[in-house]
Design a protein around this motif. Sequence first.
Motif, PDB file in Angstrom:
ATOM      1  N   GLY A 156       3.648  -2.762 -11.275  1.00 26.33           N
ATOM      2  CA  GLY A 156       2.150  -2.401 -11.022  1.00 26.33           C
ATOM      3  C   GLY A 156       1.770  -1.439 -10.424  1.00 26.33           C
ATOM      4  N   MET A 157       0.788  -0.701 -10.806  1.00 29.19           N
ATOM      5  CA  MET A 157       0.437   0.510  -9.723  1.00 29.19           C
ATOM      6  C   MET A 157      -1.223   0.360 -10.200  1.00 29.19           C
ATOM      7  N   SER A 158      -1.777   1.506  -9.517  1.00 29.27           N
ATOM      8  CA  SER A 158      -3.386   1.278  -9.636  1.00 29.27           C
ATOM      9  C   SER A 158      -3.621   1.209 -10.992  1.00 29.27           C
ATOM     10  N   ASP A 159      -3.264   1.748 -11.919  1.00 29.81           N
ATOM     11  CA  ASP A 159      -3.784   1.793 -13.283  1.00 29.81           C
ATOM     12  C   ASP A 159      -3.251   0.643 -14.041  1.00 29.81           C
ATOM     13  N   GLU A 180       6.573   4.214   0.815  1.00 28.66           N
ATOM     14  CA  GLU A 180       6.682   5.550   1.004  1.00 28.66           C
ATOM     15  C   GLU A 180       7.632   5.955  -0.018  1.00 28.66           C
ATOM     16  N   ASN A 181       7.336   7.263  -0.396  1.00 30.02           N
ATOM     17  CA  ASN A 181       8.336   8.143  -1.286  1.00 30.02           C
ATOM     18  C   ASN A 181       9.239   9.206  -0.767  1.00 30.02           C
ATOM     19  N   TYR A 182       8.794   9.828   0.360  1.00 26.56           N
ATOM     20  CA  TYR A 182       9.424  10.937   0.967  1.00 26.56           C
ATOM     21  C   TYR A 182      10.048  10.584   2.435  1.00 26.56           C
ATOM     22  N   ILE A 232       3.275  -5.485  -6.299  1.00 30.67           N
ATOM     23  CA  ILE A 232       2.315  -4.443  -6.806  1.00 30.67           C
ATOM     24  C   ILE A 232       2.329  -3.446  -5.849  1.00 30.67           C
ATOM     25  N   ARG A 233       2.588  -2.075  -6.068  1.00 26.71           N
ATOM     26  CA  ARG A 233       2.587  -0.800  -5.426  1.00 26.71           C
ATOM     27  C   ARG A 233       1.220  -0.218  -5.648  1.00 26.71           C
ATOM     28  N   ILE A 234       0.413  -0.088  -4.966  1.00 22.78           N
ATOM     29  CA  ILE A 234      -0.892   0.501  -4.993  1.00 22.78           C
ATOM     30  C   ILE A 234      -1.004   1.725  -3.975  1.00 22.78           C
ATOM     31  N   GLY A 235      -1.302   2.774  -4.619  1.00 23.48           N
ATOM     32  CA  GLY A 235      -1.677   4.111  -3.881  1.00 23.48           C
ATOM     33  C   GLY A 235      -3.054   4.361  -4.146  1.00 23.48           C
ATOM     34  N   THR A 236      -3.604   5.219  -5.260  1.00 23.79           N
ATOM     35  CA  THR A 236      -4.513   5.738  -5.407  1.00 23.79           C
ATOM     36  C   THR A 236      -5.895   4.724  -5.319  1.00 23.79           C
ATOM     37  N   ALA A 237      -5.686   3.551  -5.554  1.00 27.71           N
ATOM     38  CA  ALA A 237      -7.100   2.565  -5.684  1.00 27.71           C
ATOM     39  C   ALA A 237      -7.076   2.043  -4.098  1.00 27.71           C
ATOM     40  N   ALA A 254      -7.629   9.824  -4.184  1.00 33.24           N
ATOM     41  CA  ALA A 254      -7.072  10.446  -4.816  1.00 33.24           C
ATOM     42  C   ALA A 254      -6.028  10.890  -3.761  1.00 33.24           C
ATOM     43  N   ARG A 255      -4.499  11.378  -4.169  1.00 30.15           N
ATOM     44  CA  ARG A 255      -3.752  11.881  -3.250  1.00 30.15           C
ATOM     45  C   ARG A 255      -3.825  13.314  -2.857  1.00 30.15           C
ATOM     46  N   VAL A 256      -3.584  13.550  -1.465  1.00 25.33           N
ATOM     47  CA  VAL A 256      -3.713  14.871  -1.042  1.00 25.33           C
ATOM     48  C   VAL A 256      -2.231  15.595  -1.297  1.00 25.33           C
ATOM     49  N   ALA A 280       0.886  -0.966  -0.095  1.00 21.90           N
ATOM     50  CA  ALA A 280      -0.009   0.000  -0.133  1.00 21.90           C
ATOM     51  C   ALA A 280       0.827   1.180  -0.103  1.00 21.90           C
ATOM     52  N   VAL A 281       0.620   2.254  -1.061  1.00 20.94           N
ATOM     53  CA  VAL A 281       1.676   3.316  -1.297  1.00 20.94           C
ATOM     54  C   VAL A 281       0.999   4.266  -0.682  1.00 20.94           C
ATOM     55  N   SER A 282       1.666   4.815   0.585  1.00 16.04           N
ATOM     56  CA  SER A 282       0.827   5.687   1.500  1.00 16.04           C
ATOM     57  C   SER A 282       1.549   7.156   1.484  1.00 16.04           C
ATOM     58  N   LYS A 283       2.179   7.344   0.534  1.00 14.84           N
ATOM     59  CA  LYS A 283       2.686   8.772   0.301  1.00 14.84           C
ATOM     60  C   LYS A 283       1.528   9.941   0.299  1.00 14.84           C
ATOM     61  N   THR A 284       1.892  10.803   0.972  1.00 15.95           N
ATOM     62  CA  THR A 284       0.955  12.079   1.391  1.00 15.95           C
ATOM     63  C   THR A 284      -0.159  11.746   1.896  1.00 15.95           C
ATOM     64  N   LEU A 309      14.137  -6.645  -9.400  1.00 16.66           N
ATOM     65  CA  LEU A 309      14.019  -5.425 -10.505  1.00 16.66           C
ATOM     66  C   LEU A 309      12.837  -4.691  -9.930  1.00 16.66           C
ATOM     67  N   MET A 310      12.728  -3.500 -10.285  1.00 17.10           N
ATOM     68  CA  MET A 310      11.488  -2.810 -10.270  1.00 17.10           C
ATOM     69  C   MET A 310      11.614  -1.433 -11.434  1.00 17.10           C
ATOM     70  N   THR A 311      10.236  -1.462 -11.776  1.00 16.31           N
ATOM     71  CA  THR A 311      10.202  -0.343 -12.692  1.00 16.31           C
ATOM     72  C   THR A 311       8.881   0.565 -12.700  1.00 16.31           C
ATOM     73  N   VAL A 312       8.869   1.495 -13.097  1.00 21.38           N
ATOM     74  CA  VAL A 312       7.823   2.414 -13.168  1.00 21.38           C
ATOM     75  C   VAL A 312       7.612   3.097 -14.558  1.00 21.38           C
ATOM     76  N   PRO A 313       6.960   2.361 -15.515  1.00 19.25           N
ATOM     77  CA  PRO A 313       6.887   2.685 -16.870  1.00 19.25           C
ATOM     78  C   PRO A 313       6.159   4.112 -17.118  1.00 19.25           C
ATOM     79  N   PHE A 351      10.905   1.505   0.867  1.00 16.62           N
ATOM     80  CA  PHE A 351      11.315   2.987   0.208  1.00 16.62           C
ATOM     81  C   PHE A 351      11.108   2.778  -1.240  1.00 16.62           C
ATOM     82  N   ILE A 352      10.318   3.743  -1.846  1.00 22.72           N
ATOM     83  CA  ILE A 352       9.990   3.560  -3.281  1.00 22.72           C
ATOM     84  C   ILE A 352      10.406   4.800  -4.054  1.00 22.72           C
ATOM     85  N   GLY A 353      10.907   5.890  -3.343  1.00 25.04           N
ATOM     86  CA  GLY A 353      10.902   7.133  -4.111  1.00 25.04           C
ATOM     87  C   GLY A 353      12.310   7.526  -4.464  1.00 25.04           C
TER      88      GLY A 353
HETATM   89  C1  LIG Z   1       2.929   6.899  -6.155  1.00 20.45           C
HETATM   90  C2  LIG Z   1       3.629   5.579  -6.774  1.00 20.45           C
HETATM   91  C3  LIG Z   1       2.884   4.436  -6.647  1.00 20.45           C
HETATM   92  C4  LIG Z   1       1.375   4.148  -6.640  1.00 20.45           C
HETATM   93  O1  LIG Z   1       0.901   4.906  -7.573  1.00 20.45           O
HETATM   94  P1  LIG Z   1      -0.801   4.827  -7.702  1.00 20.45           P
HETATM   95  O2  LIG Z   1      -0.978   5.058  -9.215  1.00 20.45           O
HETATM   96  O3  LIG Z   1      -1.311   5.961  -6.887  1.00 20.45           O
HETATM   97  O4  LIG Z   1      -1.171   3.227  -7.248  1.00 20.45           O
HETATM   98  C5  LIG Z   1       3.783   3.386  -6.887  1.00 20.45           C
HETATM   99  N1  LIG Z   1       4.962   3.392  -7.103  1.00 20.45           N
HETATM  100  C6  LIG Z   1       5.691   4.370  -7.124  1.00 20.45           C
HETATM  101  C7  LIG Z   1       7.134   4.155  -7.117  1.00 20.45           C
HETATM  102  C8  LIG Z   1       4.847   5.646  -6.741  1.00 20.45           C
HETATM  103  O5  LIG Z   1       5.638   6.777  -6.731  1.00 20.45           O
END
Ligand SMILES: *Cc1c(COP(=O)(O)O)cnc(C)c1O
Length: 248
Positions: free
Chosen positions: A200-203, A56-58, A216-221, A225-227, A33-37, A160-164, A78-80
């Motif tokens: 893998g993220m929310s979308d 968390e990113n920050y 999978i790293r899921i925030g918004t779902a 929406a993030r504050v 669960a990505v809890s940033k913000t 390995l990790m990626t954010v496409p 830590f993912i940021g």
């Molecule tokens: C914010 C973030 C996520 C989560 O993104 P959502 O689209 O909100 O699920 C996953 N990975 C990284 C690296 C992020 O910065």
Amino acid sequence: MSTTENRLQAVTGRIARAAAMAGRNAQEITLIAVSKTQPADAVRALAAAGIRQFGENYVQEALEKIQALDEPDIIWHFIGPIQSNKTRAIATHFDWVHSVDRLAIAERLSNQRPDDRPALQICLQVNMSGEASKSGCEPTSAPALVAAIARLPRLQLRGLMTVPAPQSDPALQREPFDRLRELAHAISRTGTMLDTLSMGMSDDLEAAIAAGSTMIRIGTALFGARVPAAHSPGGTSSGQPAASSGQQ
Ligand SMILES: *Cc1c(COP(=O)(O)O)cnc(C)c1O
């Protein structure tokens, strides 16, 4: 059911369906669960619903929540982006780091990992989207970086990790994930065994699971929406300017 429980049920349903479609066991896929913000209370609500892994990113914002939660069985990822002056705090307070993309940062994390903690679990972040993304090492430099990081004593390199770059077409979403899996397999065959694909993220979680994701790293779902992030430069986690006055 609370909003939190509803969202969690929707996400676990998506994971189960995607795993079934891919002929995979949903238990192989760890939900972070990505809890940033998000405030500590939102993290607590999700922890109460059974989630144990948070991303968390920050750094500064994360440390406040890690302290506020103080539950020993919670695993913090830590993912940021990592600045050198933050490595000590990350090495001290986190269990996993997914966003290592250069050797100097890995060396600092290894040197600074406290002796009384188990090895820090590491993913190498790889940029599979070329110019469209700034974070992550080039795929061609991944094998040598993996070999060098695997030698560091206080780190355990897991994968390995990626954010496409964002894509709405599922077929296009899957392509960088497939290439990351191929890269991890190629590296595993020639030396360092990798057992983790953080993608893998929310979308795009369905595409990531189809391609073999294990985390999978899921925030918004999960949180909605993030504050705006008080601690992040630029105001919001997405890097877009915060709405300033309500005027269009
Ligand atoms: C914010 C973030 C996520 C989560 O993104 P959502 O689209 O909100 O699920 C996953 N990975 C990284 C690296 C992020 O910065």
